[in-house]
Design an enzyme around this catalytic site. Structure first.
Site, PDB file in Angstrom:
ATOM      1  CB  CYS A 167      -9.463 -10.658  17.863  1.00 50.74           C
ATOM      2  SG  CYS A 167      -7.822 -11.168  18.399  1.00 50.74           S
ATOM      3  CG  ASP A 224      -5.751   1.757   7.962  1.00 57.76           C
ATOM      4  OD1 ASP A 224      -5.425   2.431   6.956  1.00 57.76           O
ATOM      5  OD2 ASP A 224      -5.160   0.725   8.309  1.00 57.76           O
ATOM      6  CB  CYS A 255      -9.972  -9.865  13.391  1.00 51.84           C
ATOM      7  SG  CYS A 255      -8.569  -9.975  12.282  1.00 51.84           S
ATOM      8  NE  ARG A 268      -3.177   2.890   0.442  1.00 52.10           N
ATOM      9  CZ  ARG A 268      -2.649   3.981  -0.098  1.00 52.10           C
ATOM     10  NH1 ARG A 268      -1.505   3.906  -0.737  1.00 52.10           N
ATOM     11  NH2 ARG A 268      -3.254   5.140   0.023  1.00 52.10           N
ATOM     12  CE1 TYR A 269       0.441   4.348   4.112  1.00 55.23           C
ATOM     13  CE2 TYR A 269       0.564   2.067   4.854  1.00 55.23           C
ATOM     14  CZ  TYR A 269      -0.035   3.314   4.906  1.00 55.23           C
ATOM     15  OH  TYR A 269      -1.073   3.519   5.753  1.00 55.23           O
ATOM     16  NE  ARG A 279      -4.672  -7.968   7.054  1.00 57.07           N
ATOM     17  CZ  ARG A 279      -3.544  -7.679   7.720  1.00 57.07           C
ATOM     18  NH1 ARG A 279      -3.055  -8.508   8.607  1.00 57.07           N
ATOM     19  NH2 ARG A 279      -2.903  -6.557   7.475  1.00 57.07           N
ATOM     20  CB  CYS A 284      -5.014 -15.829  15.138  1.00 56.15           C
ATOM     21  SG  CYS A 284      -4.958 -14.733  13.725  1.00 56.15           S
ATOM     22  CG  ASP A 310      -9.715  -0.753  10.282  1.00 54.63           C
ATOM     23  OD1 ASP A 310      -9.437   0.459  10.289  1.00 54.63           O
ATOM     24  OD2 ASP A 310      -8.861  -1.657  10.354  1.00 54.63           O
ATOM     25  CE  LYS A 349      -1.549   0.996   9.937  1.00 54.73           C
ATOM     26  NZ  LYS A 349      -1.165   0.254   8.692  1.00 54.73           N
ATOM     27  NE  ARG A 355       5.113   2.469   6.173  1.00 52.84           N
ATOM     28  CZ  ARG A 355       4.784   3.633   5.623  1.00 52.84           C
ATOM     29  NH1 ARG A 355       5.404   4.072   4.555  1.00 52.84           N
ATOM     30  NH2 ARG A 355       3.793   4.337   6.147  1.00 52.84           N
TER      31      ARG A 355
HETATM   32  C1  PLP Z   1      -0.121  -0.574   8.658  1.00 49.99           C
HETATM   33  C2  PLP Z   1       0.436  -0.935   7.409  1.00 49.99           C
HETATM   34  C3  PLP Z   1       1.788  -0.698   7.144  1.00 49.99           C
HETATM   35  C4  PLP Z   1       2.713  -0.054   8.158  1.00 49.99           C
HETATM   36  O1  PLP Z   1       2.368   1.245   8.421  1.00 49.99           O
HETATM   37  P1  PLP Z   1       3.248   2.134   9.422  1.00 49.99           P
HETATM   38  O2  PLP Z   1       2.459   3.392   9.551  1.00 49.99           O
HETATM   39  O3  PLP Z   1       4.583   2.301   8.789  1.00 49.99           O
HETATM   40  O4  PLP Z   1       3.349   1.372  10.711  1.00 49.99           O
HETATM   41  C5  PLP Z   1       2.277  -1.043   5.911  1.00 49.99           C
HETATM   42  N1  PLP Z   1       1.477  -1.592   4.973  1.00 49.99           N
HETATM   43  C6  PLP Z   1       0.168  -1.821   5.186  1.00 49.99           C
HETATM   44  C7  PLP Z   1      -0.659  -2.418   4.112  1.00 49.99           C
HETATM   45  C8  PLP Z   1      -0.400  -1.506   6.417  1.00 49.99           C
HETATM   46  O5  PLP Z   1      -1.696  -1.741   6.653  1.00 49.99           O
HETATM   47  S1  SF4 Z   2      -6.614  -9.180  15.490  1.00 54.47           S
HETATM   48 FE1  SF4 Z   2      -7.055 -10.665  13.846  1.00 54.47          FE
HETATM   49  S2  SF4 Z   2      -5.057 -11.154  12.953  1.00 54.47           S
HETATM   50 FE2  SF4 Z   2      -4.674 -10.234  14.963  1.00 54.47          FE
HETATM   51  S3  SF4 Z   2      -4.565 -11.979  16.386  1.00 54.47           S
HETATM   52 FE3  SF4 Z   2      -6.671 -11.239  16.416  1.00 54.47          FE
HETATM   53  S4  SF4 Z   2      -7.731 -12.517  14.909  1.00 54.47           S
HETATM   54 FE4  SF4 Z   2      -5.528 -12.708  14.502  1.00 54.47          FE
END
Ligand code: PLP
Ligand code: SF4
Length: 347
Positions: A107, A308, A110, A90-91, A112, A103, A271, A315, A94
């Site tokens: 949670c 986000d 979550c 996304r960025y 995801r 997991c 989110d 973010k 990174r």
């Molecule tokens: C959160 C996230 C990051 C890391 O973001 P930072 O602000 O650098 O901690 C990188 N890629 C994705 C897709 C993310 O969701």
């Molecule tokens: S927040 Fe989602 S990805 Fe993170 S430990 Fe919990 S269930 Fe797993």
């Protein structure tokens, strides 16, 4: 079998077994179980017995999950930013390297939720090679975040293999591990795992505590072992209704994290994920809480408060406003105690 593997293999994944441990409405929960993964390991379950409320809400299914009409499955559009299996890019500089969909507990809040689950979809070695090649080809990627699910549910040898391969790439400056295990399965942090991390520094680690009830003798030991191994420890917290949405709880959580050498990094507004509406907190309330923290505890104890943005907006920090008026170079501030201060700015 190691201790953590035993605890993991005793994870409760069905309502029948869960109802033997705690009182639940099985019929209602069955509906939830059909849609979303359930998993509560004995260690985390022992925290429910002690504390109920905030721990319960994080891991016990709730009927509200299946009647959420507002949330979306993938509000951050991570799937759109997935150029190749196992990578979320996304960025520019990174990437997330998603190595596991499992997991140490599921949670309820979550992000995801759509992906995590008991059916093991852990990244295969061959897929990992392709992901590594992707990072190799993109020379401007300098930060790789090993994520999941939970990346520490895979075996030590595999973790070492990943780290070793990543370290061969010159332009990867830092490696991050995003794992909730220090909180939900602290037994996973073993001397062997720490000795592996030690070989591949700089390693940054973001764990995930949401309440000070989660700080126990075991989780403290896990974080301290990692810190002793030279791993830079951070924490991400999700702000959640009925779990931690008050300044007193968060202040104590953040201060106690510092005592185990874990620096609060991000506090997330939840989110807009389908099935999690009941956890959501308003921006207004979140900012009010931040105001009750800033200036009232160590700056070290204050994470960035983040939303986000949907559709992969990224973010974005949310900050309380301290400037009450400004004309030209003359500013009027309201400080953390609510007192007014003038400030004359420079050109
Ligand atoms: C959160 C996230 C990051 C890391 O973001 P930072 O602000 O650098 O901690 C990188 N890629 C994705 C897709 C993310 O969701
Ligand atoms: S927040 Fe989602 S990805 Fe993170 S430990 Fe919990 S269930 Fe797993």
């Amino acid at each position: 079998m190691k201790k953590w593997q035993k605890i993991l293999s005793d994870t409760i994944t069905d309502l029948e077994t869960l109802s033997k441990h705690i009182k639940i409405d099985k019929k209602m929960m069955k509906k939830v179980g059909k849609k979303y993964a359930i998993g509560i390991n004995p260690y985390y379950l022992s925290l429910i017995r002690k504390h109920r409320g905030p721990i319960w809400k994080q891991c016990i299914p709730d009927i509200l999950e299946v009647i959420d009409e507002i949330g979306r499955k993938d509000p951050l559009m991570e799937d759109k930013y997935t150029p190749i299996k196992g990578i979320v890019h996304r960025y520019r500089d990174r990437v997330l390297l998603v190595v596991s969909n499992m997991c140490a507990g599921y949670c309820r809040f979550c992000t995801r939720k759509r992906k995590i689950g008991l059916k093991d979809k852990t990244v295969k070695k061959q897929e990992f090679r392709k992901a590594i090649n992707y990072i190799k080809r993109h020379k401007y990627v300098r930060d790789v975040i090993i994520s999941g699910g939970d990346p520490l549910l895979i075996y030590d040898d595999m973790i070492e293999y990943y780290l070793k391969e990543l370290r061969k790439i010159k332009h990867v400056q830092i490696i991050r591990i995003d794992s909730r295990t220090p909180c939900v399965l602290p037994q996973r942090i073993t001397p062997r795992l720490c000795s592996i991390f030690k070989k591949y520094h700089p390693i940054y680690f973001n764990t995930h505590f949401n309440h000070y009830y989660e700080i126990t003798r075991e989780s403290r030991k896990a974080c301290e072992m990692l810190a002793d191994a030279g791993v830079m420890m951070g924490n991400q917290t999700v702000l959640m209704r009925g779990v931690n949405d008050d300044a007193k709880t968060l202040k104590r959580l953040f201060e106690e994290l510092l005592t185990m050498r874990v620096r609060p990094y991000y506090l997330y507004l939840p989110d807009a994920v389908k099935g999690t509406y009941h956890f959501r907190v308003s921006i207004r309330k979140g900012l009010k809480i931040m105001k009750q923290l800033i200036g009232h505890t160590s700056g070290l104890a204050i994470p960035h408060f983040i939303v986000d943005l949907k559709h992969g907006g990224g973010k974005t920090p949310l900050l309380p406003n301290y400037i009450i008026k400004h004309t030209g170079k003359r500013y009027i501030f309201k400080n953390f105690e609510g007192k007014k201060y003038f400030y004359a700015d420079v050109e």
